[in-house]
Design an enzyme around this catalytic site. Structure first.
Site, PDB file in Angstrom:
ATOM      1  N   ASP A 274       0.867  -1.167   0.000  1.00 53.86           N
ATOM      2  CA  ASP A 274       0.000   0.000   0.000  1.00 53.86           C
ATOM      3  C   ASP A 274       0.911   1.227   0.000  1.00 53.86           C
ATOM      4  OD1 ASP A 274      -2.419   1.594   0.473  1.00 53.86           O
ATOM      5  OD2 ASP A 274      -1.582   1.868   2.478  1.00 53.86           O
TER       6      ASP A 274
ATOM      7  N   ASP B  19      -0.084   5.146   1.040  1.00 55.25           N
ATOM      8  CA  ASP B  19      -0.273   6.105   2.131  1.00 55.25           C
ATOM      9  C   ASP B  19      -0.311   5.387   3.481  1.00 55.25           C
ATOM     10  OD1 ASP B  19      -0.906   8.763   0.656  1.00 55.25           O
ATOM     11  OD2 ASP B  19      -2.156   7.277  -0.351  1.00 55.25           O
TER      12      ASP B  19
ATOM     13  N   THR C 135      -2.454   0.954  -4.448  1.00 56.81           N
ATOM     14  CA  THR C 135      -2.983   2.078  -3.680  1.00 56.81           C
ATOM     15  C   THR C 135      -4.404   2.423  -4.080  1.00 56.81           C
ATOM     16  OG1 THR C 135      -2.654   4.427  -3.141  1.00 56.81           O
ATOM     17  CG2 THR C 135      -1.925   3.702  -5.321  1.00 56.81           C
ATOM     18  N   SER C 136      -5.152   2.973  -3.123  1.00 53.55           N
ATOM     19  CA  SER C 136      -6.494   3.468  -3.418  1.00 53.55           C
ATOM     20  C   SER C 136      -6.461   4.844  -4.057  1.00 53.55           C
ATOM     21  CB  SER C 136      -7.322   3.519  -2.122  1.00 53.55           C
ATOM     22  OG  SER C 136      -7.485   2.232  -1.578  1.00 53.55           O
TER      23      SER C 136
ATOM     24  N   LYS D   5     -10.537  -1.235  -2.048  1.00 56.38           N
ATOM     25  CA  LYS D   5     -10.365  -1.904  -0.771  1.00 56.38           C
ATOM     26  C   LYS D   5     -11.554  -1.563   0.144  1.00 56.38           C
ATOM     27  CE  LYS D   5      -5.343  -1.201  -1.162  1.00 56.38           C
ATOM     28  NZ  LYS D   5      -4.168  -0.533  -0.573  1.00 56.38           N
TER      29      LYS D   5
ATOM     30  N   ASP E 298      -1.449  -0.783   6.309  1.00 57.56           N
ATOM     31  CA  ASP E 298      -1.494  -0.032   7.567  1.00 57.56           C
ATOM     32  C   ASP E 298      -2.889   0.175   8.111  1.00 57.56           C
ATOM     33  OD1 ASP E 298      -1.947   3.397   7.018  1.00 57.56           O
ATOM     34  OD2 ASP E 298      -1.960   1.926   5.394  1.00 57.56           O
TER      35      ASP E 298
END
Length: 227
Positions: free
Chosen positions: A22, A24, A115-116, A147, A172
């Site tokens: 991921d 961030d 990543t989103s 996600k 995270d």
């Protein structure tokens, strides 16, 4: 924030074909910038900003806004406004300690970011944090469901030529952890930006200062304590 001593870290014990990260909160810290932009938007919508902000991390913006079901609000239009604000505001975006060195030590064809964030924002934040763009990256535009749906991690595994069961996911937040689990991957939780502990049975490490990637003679990847 205090971190546990290196000897108390809970490390993944297996070896893997590839690593998926991921972005961030996992390899860079963008919390301050993201919460500035989202906080202004939430206040304009009349939301309880303090209650709302913890719910928006780790998900696509359009999914976060859609889930609010606000009357008269077009999630696509609002997500685009927020995206523009996030691209403009990268003040305080920094790498997680040790992340640049950890990623640089990996074979470039054996890891990817999932990543989103949309691609433009992902590239902007990576530049701001001084993290080189990886050879492979899965972003918000690459999936139809974000996600905690596993689609992104399944696609990331495919792009690296690996099965999800042979991959270690670095995450995270809960939505990302659930996405990794649903994909069938092993998960390690990065706690560098946590203000509250996440209840998880997965291995966890505070960052990358005390660990290094190891490439075995068979080419498989593992995480080891720094000597």
């Amino acid at each position: 924030m205090s971190f546990p001593a290196a000897k108390s870290l809970l490390l993944p014990q297996n070896a893997y074909s590839a690593f998926l990260f991921d972005m961030d909160g996992t390899i860079l810290n963008s919390i301050a910038a993201a919460e500035r932009v989202w906080g202004r938007w939430a206040a304009a919508q009349g939301l309880d900003v303090e209650a709302f902000l913890p719910t928006m991390h780790g998900k696509r913006g359009v999914d976060t806004i859609t889930a609010l079901n606000l009357p008269g609000v077009d999630p696509l239009v609002e997500a685009e406004k927020i995206l523009r604000g996030e691209i403009e505001d990268v003040e305080g975006v920094v790498p997680i300690p040790g992340a640049v060195e950890f990623l640089s030590a990996l074979p470039p064809e054996r890891w990817a970011i999932v990543t989103s964030s949309p691609i433009d924002l992902a590239k902007r934040r990576l530049r701001a944090a001084g993290i080189p763009e990886p050879r492979h990256m899965v972003t918000a535009e690459d999936v139809t469901i974000g996600k905690p749906n596993p689609q992104g991690y399944i696609l990331g595994s495919e792009r690296l030529g690996a099965r999800p069961s042979e991959v270690l996911v670095f995450e995270d937040v809960l939505a990302g952890i659930q996405a990794g689990e649903a994909a069938g991957a092993d998960v390690v939780v990065i706690t560098a930006t946590h203000s509250h502990e996440i209840e998880t049975g997965h291995p966890r490490i505070p960052g990358y200062l005390d660990v290094i990637p190891h490439v075995g003679e068979d080419g498989r990847l593992s995480v080891r304590l720094r000597a």
